[in-house]
Design a protein around this motif. Structure first.
Motif, PDB file in Angstrom:
ATOM      1  N   SER A   1       0.820  -1.220   0.000  1.00 45.95           N
ATOM      2  CA  SER A   1       0.000   0.000   0.000  1.00 45.95           C
ATOM      3  C   SER A   1       0.854   1.271   0.000  1.00 45.95           C
ATOM      4  O   SER A   1       0.416   2.317  -0.465  1.00 45.95           O
TER       5      SER A   1
ATOM      6  N   ASP B   1      -3.885   6.617  -3.088  1.00 41.51           N
ATOM      7  CA  ASP B   1      -3.792   6.508  -1.633  1.00 41.51           C
ATOM      8  C   ASP B   1      -3.839   5.015  -1.258  1.00 41.51           C
ATOM      9  O   ASP B   1      -4.810   4.318  -1.585  1.00 41.51           O
TER      10      ASP B   1
ATOM     11  N   PHE C   1      -4.348   3.627   1.560  1.00 40.22           N
ATOM     12  CA  PHE C   1      -5.443   3.266   2.467  1.00 40.22           C
ATOM     13  C   PHE C   1      -6.742   3.062   1.676  1.00 40.22           C
ATOM     14  O   PHE C   1      -7.554   2.212   1.997  1.00 40.22           O
ATOM     15  N   GLU C   2      -6.900   3.879   0.621  1.00 38.37           N
ATOM     16  CA  GLU C   2      -8.081   3.732  -0.225  1.00 38.37           C
ATOM     17  C   GLU C   2      -8.013   2.387  -0.960  1.00 38.37           C
ATOM     18  O   GLU C   2      -9.004   1.657  -1.039  1.00 38.37           O
TER      19      GLU C   2
ATOM     20  N   SER D   1      -8.998  -0.281   1.433  1.00 37.54           N
ATOM     21  CA  SER D   1     -10.434  -0.242   1.754  1.00 37.54           C
ATOM     22  C   SER D   1     -11.273  -0.866   0.650  1.00 37.54           C
ATOM     23  O   SER D   1     -12.386  -1.321   0.887  1.00 37.54           O
TER      24      SER D   1
ATOM     25  N   TYR E   1       3.926   7.376   8.704  1.00 38.53           N
ATOM     26  CA  TYR E   1       3.375   7.977   9.941  1.00 38.53           C
ATOM     27  C   TYR E   1       3.819   9.422  10.095  1.00 38.53           C
ATOM     28  O   TYR E   1       3.939   9.918  11.200  1.00 38.53           O
TER      29      TYR E   1
ATOM     30  N   THR F   1      -2.817  11.102  11.198  1.00 39.26           N
ATOM     31  CA  THR F   1      -4.019  10.311  10.933  1.00 39.26           C
ATOM     32  C   THR F   1      -3.682   8.888  10.465  1.00 39.26           C
ATOM     33  O   THR F   1      -4.549   8.015  10.467  1.00 39.26           O
ATOM     34  N   ASP F   2      -2.418   8.647  10.053  1.00 38.13           N
ATOM     35  CA  ASP F   2      -2.030   7.286   9.644  1.00 38.13           C
ATOM     36  C   ASP F   2      -2.350   6.284  10.746  1.00 38.13           C
ATOM     37  O   ASP F   2      -2.725   5.145  10.475  1.00 38.13           O
TER      38      ASP F   2
ATOM     39  N   ARG G   1      -4.785   6.167  12.673  1.00 35.60           N
ATOM     40  CA  ARG G   1      -6.206   5.758  12.640  1.00 35.60           C
ATOM     41  C   ARG G   1      -6.557   5.103  11.308  1.00 35.60           C
ATOM     42  O   ARG G   1      -7.376   4.199  11.239  1.00 35.60           O
ATOM     43  N   SER G   2      -5.894   5.597  10.240  1.00 39.46           N
ATOM     44  CA  SER G   2      -6.210   5.049   8.902  1.00 39.46           C
ATOM     45  C   SER G   2      -5.811   3.591   8.785  1.00 39.46           C
ATOM     46  O   SER G   2      -6.459   2.822   8.062  1.00 39.46           O
TER      47      SER G   2
ATOM     48  N   ARG H   1      -8.574   1.337  10.336  1.00 45.12           N
ATOM     49  CA  ARG H   1      -9.835   1.526   9.588  1.00 45.12           C
ATOM     50  C   ARG H   1      -9.777   0.848   8.224  1.00 45.12           C
ATOM     51  O   ARG H   1     -10.699   0.156   7.817  1.00 45.12           O
ATOM     52  N   SER H   2      -8.681   1.075   7.496  1.00 42.25           N
ATOM     53  CA  SER H   2      -8.598   0.486   6.147  1.00 42.25           C
ATOM     54  C   SER H   2      -8.386  -1.028   6.240  1.00 42.25           C
ATOM     55  O   SER H   2      -8.904  -1.783   5.416  1.00 42.25           O
TER      56      SER H   2
END
Ligand code: SAM
Length: 286
Positions: free
Chosen positions: A41, A143, A145-146, A149, A167, A171-172, A174-175, A178-179
């Motif tokens: 990623s 991205d 993370f996208e 996801s 990092y 926000t990494d 949390r991402s 989540r992802s």
């Protein structure tokens, strides 16, 4: 605006940790006859030069890959990692160091496939220059993370995804969970490897708690701590959270990491440890 460039950090203790783990995983996949996919990623540029002004400026590789002194003709994992680098250097120059896409590429056979996402414009351009000749490599300026996801239909059911952000953006932290939660629902048996730095303020702790609650007993943590240094403002260790590892992998990694920790830092200096997840039951912390 992204400013992190991995050229300053290539071959450091974090790279040794994550690349050794990646090598052990992919060796296993390549030994089996079924095809596999590798997703990266946060791919970086794929090939680094340890004699570049960037690498010279920090000198981080000197405590990492350049500190490993391994006897020849050894079959253990640290020697195989050094052999891989040696093979890579024959093609790319005596100071070259393989990034994660190059390590994965080393193990790919006809039918295997690699998917790389990288957002930094220069890193993405160089990544394309390095890998666009290979039809089995899909490179996107997207991205990471996208991409994770949306990982609903992986190319192959077998494979590994490396999640290796810088990092630099807070926000990494949390991402990542989540992802990963979405990626795991799309690819429940994929092997996922998350890397993170251990900093003195332990800002990774909340993310690690979330990842343990996400993975239950299908996840374990591998922690590499550097020897104690007087200046403890920078990275003092590095962590991996590994989801859905093949049977026996945890033990294999523990042995390899103990060996490489001694070779890198010296007898009794630094440490490696493994922490296992618990069966799911606690409330999700996402
Ligand atoms: C630690 S480096 C990757 C190193 C590489 N995985 C390796 O082991 O050789 C992190 C990379 O992520 C890129 N990056 C940062 N944010 C990103 C995002 N949201 N999506 C994709 N790439 C990103 C950075 O430009 C940088 O090249």
């Amino acid at each position: 605006m992204l400013s992190y460039q991995h050229a300053y950090h290539a071959g450091n203790i974090a790279d040794v940790h994550k690349h050794l783990a990646l090598m052990l995983l992919l060796e296993g996949f390549a030994e089996n006859s079924g095809a596999f996919s590798f997703y990266d990623s946060h791919a970086g540029r794929g090939i680094y030069d340890l004699s570049s002004p960037e690498a010279e400026k920090t000198g981080e590789h000197k405590m990492g890959v350049s500190a490993i002194d391994e006897p020849q003709n050894d079959k253990r994992a640290p020697a195989r990692y050094l052999d891989l680098i040696e093979t890579f250097r024959k093609e790319h120059g005596e100071h070259a160091y393989p990034g994660s896409p190059s390590i994965a590429h080393h193990f790919m056979r006809p039918g295997d496939k690699m998917f790389l996402t990288e957002l930094h414009p220069t890193e993405h351009r160089v990544l394309e220059e390095n890998f666009s000749a290979f039809k089995s490599v899909d490179i996107r300026k997207q991205d990471g993370f996208e991409m994770l996801s949306r990982l609903k239909y992986p190319h192959h059911l077998r494979g590994v995804a490396l999640i290796d952000p810088a990092y630099e953006v807070k926000t990494d932290y949390r991402s990542v969970p989540r992802s990963l939660m979405k990626a795991l629902s799309g690819w429940p048996n994929g092997v996922f490897v998350v890397w993170y730095p251990i900093l003195p303020d332990e800002r990774h702790k909340q993310m690690v708690r979330s990842l343990f609650s996400l993975g239950g007993n299908a996840v374990f943590e591998s922690l590499l701590m550097a020897p104690d240094v007087a200046d403890r403002r920078g990275m003092i260790g590095t962590g991996l959270m590994i989801f859905n590892a093949p049977q026996g992998f945890e033990e294999k990694l523990a042995v390899a990491m103990d060996e490489i920790t001694t070779l890198m830092f010296g007898e009794g200096l630094g440490s490696h440890s493994i922490k296992k997840g618990q069966p799911v039951g606690s409330a999700a912390l996402l």
